[in-house]
Design a protein around this motif. Structure first.
Motif, PDB file in Angstrom:
ATOM      1  N   ASP A 294       0.781  -1.437   0.087  1.00 51.04           N
ATOM      2  CA  ASP A 294      -0.048  -0.095   0.085  1.00 51.04           C
ATOM      3  C   ASP A 294       1.060   1.374   0.035  1.00 51.04           C
ATOM      4  O   ASP A 294       1.926   1.297   0.399  1.00 51.04           O
ATOM      5  N   GLY A 295       0.448   2.099  -0.666  1.00 52.46           N
ATOM      6  CA  GLY A 295       1.041   3.740  -0.624  1.00 52.46           C
ATOM      7  C   GLY A 295       2.056   3.624  -1.726  1.00 52.46           C
ATOM      8  O   GLY A 295       2.934   4.433  -1.916  1.00 52.46           O
ATOM      9  N   ASN A 296       2.049   2.679  -2.757  1.00 53.26           N
ATOM     10  CA  ASN A 296       2.569   2.530  -4.171  1.00 53.26           C
ATOM     11  C   ASN A 296       1.707   2.870  -5.158  1.00 53.26           C
ATOM     12  O   ASN A 296       0.368   2.501  -5.167  1.00 53.26           O
ATOM     13  N   PRO A 297       2.029   3.386  -6.307  1.00 50.17           N
ATOM     14  CA  PRO A 297       1.382   3.419  -7.604  1.00 50.17           C
ATOM     15  C   PRO A 297       0.890   2.137  -8.471  1.00 50.17           C
ATOM     16  O   PRO A 297      -0.049   2.159  -9.299  1.00 50.17           O
ATOM     17  N   VAL A 298       1.296   0.896  -7.845  1.00 49.85           N
ATOM     18  CA  VAL A 298       0.814  -0.142  -8.357  1.00 49.85           C
ATOM     19  C   VAL A 298      -0.429  -0.583  -8.004  1.00 49.85           C
ATOM     20  O   VAL A 298      -0.997  -0.462  -6.882  1.00 49.85           O
ATOM     21  N   ASP A 299      -1.110  -1.148  -9.277  1.00 47.21           N
ATOM     22  CA  ASP A 299      -2.426  -1.726  -9.272  1.00 47.21           C
ATOM     23  C   ASP A 299      -2.378  -3.345  -8.876  1.00 47.21           C
ATOM     24  O   ASP A 299      -2.216  -3.900  -9.880  1.00 47.21           O
ATOM     25  N   ILE A 300      -2.514  -3.782  -7.575  1.00 46.42           N
ATOM     26  CA  ILE A 300      -2.375  -5.178  -7.360  1.00 46.42           C
ATOM     27  C   ILE A 300      -3.304  -6.012  -8.185  1.00 46.42           C
ATOM     28  O   ILE A 300      -3.037  -7.379  -8.559  1.00 46.42           O
ATOM     29  N   ASN A 301      -4.322  -5.669  -8.612  1.00 46.76           N
ATOM     30  CA  ASN A 301      -5.262  -6.394  -9.528  1.00 46.76           C
ATOM     31  C   ASN A 301      -4.710  -6.839 -10.882  1.00 46.76           C
ATOM     32  O   ASN A 301      -5.196  -7.584 -11.376  1.00 46.76           O
ATOM     33  N   LEU A 302      -3.814  -6.147 -11.371  1.00 43.43           N
ATOM     34  CA  LEU A 302      -3.487  -6.174 -12.859  1.00 43.43           C
ATOM     35  C   LEU A 302      -2.346  -7.433 -12.561  1.00 43.43           C
ATOM     36  O   LEU A 302      -1.843  -7.843 -13.757  1.00 43.43           O
ATOM     37  N   TYR A 303      -1.787  -7.980 -11.514  1.00 48.31           N
ATOM     38  CA  TYR A 303      -0.818  -8.989 -11.230  1.00 48.31           C
ATOM     39  C   TYR A 303      -0.990 -10.211 -10.710  1.00 48.31           C
ATOM     40  O   TYR A 303      -0.521 -10.555  -9.625  1.00 48.31           O
ATOM     41  N   ALA A 304      -2.274 -10.967 -11.096  1.00 48.63           N
ATOM     42  CA  ALA A 304      -2.745 -11.794 -10.214  1.00 48.63           C
ATOM     43  C   ALA A 304      -1.857 -13.004 -10.307  1.00 48.63           C
ATOM     44  O   ALA A 304      -1.690 -13.853  -9.380  1.00 48.63           O
ATOM     45  N   ARG A 305      -1.166 -13.227 -11.428  1.00 48.13           N
ATOM     46  CA  ARG A 305      -0.327 -14.426 -11.453  1.00 48.13           C
ATOM     47  C   ARG A 305       0.826 -14.281 -10.418  1.00 48.13           C
ATOM     48  O   ARG A 305       1.559 -15.201 -10.425  1.00 48.13           O
ATOM     49  N   ALA A 306       1.194 -13.093 -10.285  1.00 49.90           N
ATOM     50  CA  ALA A 306       2.320 -12.789  -9.311  1.00 49.90           C
ATOM     51  C   ALA A 306       1.969 -13.580  -7.762  1.00 49.90           C
ATOM     52  O   ALA A 306       2.898 -13.513  -6.813  1.00 49.90           O
ATOM     53  N   TYR A 307       0.609 -13.831  -7.626  1.00 47.23           N
ATOM     54  CA  TYR A 307       0.435 -14.145  -6.262  1.00 47.23           C
ATOM     55  C   TYR A 307       0.115 -15.716  -5.967  1.00 47.23           C
ATOM     56  O   TYR A 307      -0.535 -15.943  -5.022  1.00 47.23           O
ATOM     57  N   VAL A 308       0.073 -16.459  -7.190  1.00 43.97           N
ATOM     58  CA  VAL A 308      -0.593 -17.760  -7.188  1.00 43.97           C
ATOM     59  C   VAL A 308       0.083 -18.444  -5.925  1.00 43.97           C
ATOM     60  O   VAL A 308      -0.740 -19.669  -5.669  1.00 43.97           O
ATOM     61  N   CYS A 309       1.293 -18.322  -5.755  1.00 43.71           N
ATOM     62  CA  CYS A 309       2.059 -19.270  -4.903  1.00 43.71           C
ATOM     63  C   CYS A 309       2.061 -18.785  -3.428  1.00 43.71           C
ATOM     64  O   CYS A 309       2.431 -19.441  -2.568  1.00 43.71           O
ATOM     65  N   LEU A 310       1.316 -17.858  -3.253  1.00 44.31           N
ATOM     66  CA  LEU A 310       1.229 -17.245  -1.960  1.00 44.31           C
ATOM     67  C   LEU A 310       0.078 -17.822  -1.067  1.00 44.31           C
ATOM     68  O   LEU A 310      -0.843 -17.902  -1.519  1.00 44.31           O
ATOM     69  N   PRO A 311       0.176 -17.836   0.228  1.00 44.52           N
ATOM     70  CA  PRO A 311      -0.869 -18.257   1.080  1.00 44.52           C
ATOM     71  C   PRO A 311      -1.960 -17.163   1.019  1.00 44.52           C
ATOM     72  O   PRO A 311      -3.229 -17.546   1.687  1.00 44.52           O
ATOM     73  N   ARG A 312      -1.482 -16.005   1.074  1.00 46.67           N
ATOM     74  CA  ARG A 312      -2.570 -14.748   1.099  1.00 46.67           C
ATOM     75  C   ARG A 312      -2.248 -13.525   0.168  1.00 46.67           C
ATOM     76  O   ARG A 312      -0.864 -13.566  -0.154  1.00 46.67           O
ATOM     77  N   LEU A 313      -3.114 -12.651  -0.069  1.00 46.22           N
ATOM     78  CA  LEU A 313      -2.833 -11.786  -0.970  1.00 46.22           C
ATOM     79  C   LEU A 313      -2.035 -10.658  -0.201  1.00 46.22           C
ATOM     80  O   LEU A 313      -2.153 -10.269   0.850  1.00 46.22           O
ATOM     81  N   PRO A 314      -1.268  -9.764  -0.948  1.00 46.51           N
ATOM     82  CA  PRO A 314      -0.576  -8.532  -0.550  1.00 46.51           C
ATOM     83  C   PRO A 314      -1.632  -7.418  -0.117  1.00 46.51           C
ATOM     84  O   PRO A 314      -2.753  -7.434  -0.819  1.00 46.51           O
ATOM     85  N   VAL A 315      -1.242  -6.611   0.580  1.00 46.74           N
ATOM     86  CA  VAL A 315      -2.028  -5.356   1.050  1.00 46.74           C
ATOM     87  C   VAL A 315      -1.672  -4.481  -0.039  1.00 46.74           C
ATOM     88  O   VAL A 315      -0.606  -4.062  -0.053  1.00 46.74           O
ATOM     89  N   GLY A 316      -2.357  -3.773  -0.708  1.00 39.61           N
ATOM     90  CA  GLY A 316      -1.911  -2.663  -1.560  1.00 39.61           C
ATOM     91  C   GLY A 316      -3.334  -1.917  -2.077  1.00 39.61           C
ATOM     92  O   GLY A 316      -4.386  -2.330  -1.913  1.00 39.61           O
TER      93      GLY A 316
END
Length: 319
Positions: A294-316
């Motif tokens: 959070d607090g960054n200009p990145v939109d986390i919805n655009l990078y769903a494939r970056a989180y498929v290996c994680l137990p939970r989604l990042p806060v952003g």
């Protein structure tokens, strides 16, 4: 038997007849019959006790004490005056020499040993809020070093030289803008490095033994970090990089990582290998449960494939 009684009776009668009668005046007795020499009690002359004392000659008085004649001093005589020795206050270090060398740690540039300037206790050195402008020389057995809230502006290559037992360095709340390239690399047991609230722009190479890195609220840029800076740190669990000037997530990240804070940077994009492994669809990063973007200009919805290996989604931020 009758004869014996008669004899005893006559003896008693004779004894009784010899004793004077009780009503007779004792003054009428003749003292001659008692064999006592008569004398006149009042005829003794007590004046005979007086003895003539002959007064001799009185001893002469002691001779009078005469003062010696005054000494005649030469005209050029100068009296010698012995002054008491002057006592000067020795420096603090000199007053402690009798306690043995190194008892209070190495000598600092401030005129006193480190363990008088700071507090040394069982391998820990506490120099918090001591108006330090430089890191003082530390005892060889230092394990934990705290110098928070001082005025230190640089960490030199020699500051932690040969401190083979050092595990934690906490320099929170200083004015550090420069970190020597070899300031930490030679520390074989370093695990925790805390540089929160400084002015750090570049991070030098760190030992692979790191477990906890905290560089929040600095001026750190990706250009000031080594490539793959954290890859070989197999024990790294906590990485705090929030409130800096990072443009992207520094990777690759070790599988041991549990917490990654990157909020309030300038991160604009992610990729599939930022957290996961695009070449292994079965890869799971189970340890990393706390990611802050959070607090960054990145939109986390655009990078769903970056989180498929994680137990939970990042806060952003979600646009």
């Amino acid at each position: 038997m009758a004869l014996f009684v008669a004899v005893v009776a006559m003896a008693l009668l004779g004894y009784s007849s010899g004793a004077p009668p009780l009503d007779v005046d004792p003054a009428t007795y003749d003292l001659e019959i008692y064999d006592v020499d008569t004398f006149e009690l009042n005829s003794y002359d007590y004046d005979d006790l007086d003895e003539e004392i002959e007064v001799g000659t009185v001893a002469p008085p002691p001779p009078a004490v005469t003062q010696p004649p005054p000494a005649v001093l030469p005209p050029d005589y100068t009296p010698e005056v012995t002054l008491p020795p002057q006592t000067t206050k020795p420096p603090v270090a000199a007053t402690l020499d009798f306690l043995g060398p190194g008892l209070f740690g190495p000598q600092t540039d401030l005129g006193m040993p480190t363990c008088l300037l700071c507090v040394c206790l069982s391998g820990s050195v506490y120099c918090d809020d001591s108006d330090l402008t430089d890191i003082p020389p530390l005892p060889k057995d230092t394990t934990y070093f705290y110098a928070r809230f001082n005025k230190i502006n640089e960490v030199k290559n020699k500051d932690f030289f040969n401190l083979n037992q050092l595990k934690r360095i906490d320099l929170t709340g200083n004015q550090i803008s420069v970190l020597g390239e070899d300031a930490f690399r030679s520390l074989p047991q370093l695990q925790d490095l805390l540089l929160t609230d400084n002015k750090v722009q570049a991070l030098p190479e760190l030992p692979v033994t790191m477990r906890h890195i905290d560089i929040r609220n600095n001026r750190l840029k990706n250009a000031g970090m080594h490539r793959e800076a954290f890859k070989d740190m197999k024990d790294l669990e906590f990485l705090y990089l929030s409130d800096n000037k990072l443009d992207y997530v520094p990777g690759p990240l070790p599988d041991s990582l549990r917490v990654l804070h990157l909020q309030n940077n300038n991160i604009q994009s992610l990729n599939q290998d930022t957290f996961c492994n695009s070449h292994d669809i079965n890869y799971i990063r189970s340890a990393l449960e706390d990611i802050r973007l959070d607090g960054n200009p990145v939109d986390i919805n655009l990078y769903a494939r970056a989180y498929v290996c994680l137990p939970r989604l990042p806060v952003g931020t979600q646009h």
